[in-house]
Enzyme design. Structure first.
Site, PDB file in Angstrom:
ATOM      1  N   ASP A 266       0.622  -1.321  -0.300  1.00 35.25           N
ATOM      2  CA  ASP A 266      -0.500   0.092  -0.100  1.00 35.25           C
ATOM      3  C   ASP A 266       1.170   1.330   0.491  1.00 35.25           C
ATOM      4  O   ASP A 266       2.243   1.108   0.527  1.00 35.25           O
ATOM      5  CB  ASP A 266      -0.637   0.008   1.695  1.00 35.25           C
ATOM      6  CG  ASP A 266      -1.535  -1.226   1.235  1.00 35.25           C
ATOM      7  OD1 ASP A 266      -2.253  -1.863  -0.175  1.00 35.25           O
ATOM      8  OD2 ASP A 266      -2.478  -1.297   2.596  1.00 35.25           O
ATOM      9  N   GLU A 318      -9.247   0.291  -4.466  1.00 35.60           N
ATOM     10  CA  GLU A 318      -8.384   1.067  -3.484  1.00 35.60           C
ATOM     11  C   GLU A 318      -7.122   1.234  -4.551  1.00 35.60           C
ATOM     12  O   GLU A 318      -6.297  -0.393  -5.047  1.00 35.60           O
ATOM     13  CB  GLU A 318      -7.185  -0.361  -2.854  1.00 35.60           C
ATOM     14  CG  GLU A 318      -8.418  -0.467  -1.007  1.00 35.60           C
ATOM     15  CD  GLU A 318      -7.604  -1.254  -0.158  1.00 35.60           C
ATOM     16  OE1 GLU A 318      -7.215  -2.308  -0.359  1.00 35.60           O
ATOM     17  OE2 GLU A 318      -9.162  -1.639   0.466  1.00 35.60           O
TER      18      GLU A 318
END
Length: 349
Positions: A266, A318
């Site tokens: 991430d 995402e």
């Protein structure tokens, strides 16, 4: 990739190769003629006014194929159960050829496309069913094998100890022996935060980060490898902060998180010198993420949780969550098709 020198080395093909360009369809070189063309294409006219149709012809030592109307064919051609590639000039190609960013080997004598194994000198190559050369982490028979970017089969001690295409999601648990095999390395972002990432994934992420920075786009590690215990803490903390419904959309159940693999990264953004790491704020940065996503496959990454694929992935969009699969060609295929990793894996089962 430099293939020129390899053509001088004697080769042994383990796959089945054709011994003639088109079997009985071959026609010997006829008397001299001349090339002619119109707005439709090229054909070869002989002195008696005839021309080849639906067959191979050897002209000035090179092989060409002419269709039912007599026009010269270019591109891929299946003949006698084998595939051949006819170059822009129409001449049958042989040897190593890069076509649409993929490497192929066309038998030097027959021109037939190679599939399966090919040995040249000290190197072994594997060609997929579509004829393209294998690179990265590839399933061959019952085994997963690793090939470098030049297509060379890596030695046994260079082979990955784990499957870079492992699927971990809400219904697929992390393999029990994964954490004992995965090789992690540490990296520190500009904020002094240290993260652990699988060694190849980290190497390629740093290259992606540099390319982005060269274009004025700044990305940093924000969340990477997490143990089951760490995942549980994250679940608990986000439940308090965001609520249970939000957590179910964005946070994996401990033991079923892709972050356990070391292959998931991430990122956060740095915009105008400020850190942007709030999910909603990052989702709003569509223009920046579009530029980043275009570069992912080059370094073996895919966008893991796509917009509109919630039903397949089990998670909301995402744009910051990247997954390393150790195969730029496959990554590009997945990204170009706009499919989820679940869809790709389902196609294999």
């Amino acid at each position: 990739m430099k293939k020129t020198k390899k053509l001088m080395i004697s080769l042994l093909t383990v796959g089945v190769l054709a011994t003639s360009a088109a079997g009985s369809a071959l026609a010997a070189e006829k008397e001299e003629g001349q090339w002619k063309h119109n707005k439709t294409g090229w054909w070869y006219s002989y002195s008696d006014g005839s021309y080849a149709k639906s067959q191979w012809r050897q002209i000035n030592g090179k092989w060409y194929f002419f269709n039912a109307k007599g026009y010269m064919v270019t591109g891929w051609k299946k003949s006698g159960g084998k595939w051949y590639y006819l170059s822009h000039s129409g001449a049958m190609a042989t040897g190593w050829r890069k076509i649409n960013n993929k490497w192929y080997y066309l038998d030097k004598k027959s021109g037939a496309m190679t599939t399966g194994w090919l040995e040249q000198g000290s190197y072994q190559y594997y060609f997929l069913d579509d004829g393209s050369m294998a690179t990265g982490h590839v399933e061959v028979g019952d085994a997963w094998l690793d090939f470098d970017e030049d297509g060379h089969l890596m030695k046994h001690d260079e082979q990955a100890a784990y499957d870079y295409l492992v699927l971990v999601n809400k219904t697929h648990k992390l393999p029990d022996d994964w954490e004992s095999k995965v090789v992690l390395k540490e990296a520190t972002n500009r904020y002094g935060e240290t993260y652990k990432v699988e060694e190849k994934a980290l190497e390629q992420f740093l290259k992606l980060q540099k390319e982005c920075a060269d274009e004025g786009i700044y990305i940093e590690l924000d969340s990477t490898t997490r143990s089951v215990a760490e995942q549980q803490k994250l679940w608990d903390d986000w439940t308090i902060e965001k609520g249970e419904e939000y957590v179910k959309k964005y946070v994996a159940v401990p033991g079923y998180s892709e972050h356990h693999t070391g292959l998931a990264i991430d990122i956060c953004l740095v915009v105008d010198g400020k850190r942007v790491d709030d999910n909603d704020d990052m989702i709003a940065q569509r223009e920046i993420f579009a530029k980043i996503h275009e570069k992912l496959a080059k370094y073996g990454f895919i966008l893991r949780f796509l917009e509109g694929k919630e039903a397949e992935t089990g998670y909301a969009y995402e744009p910051w969550h990247f997954r390393y699969i150790n195969d730029p060609v496959l990554a590009q295929e997945i990204m170009d098709k706009g499919i989820s990793f679940e869809e790709y894996k389902g196609a294999l089962e």
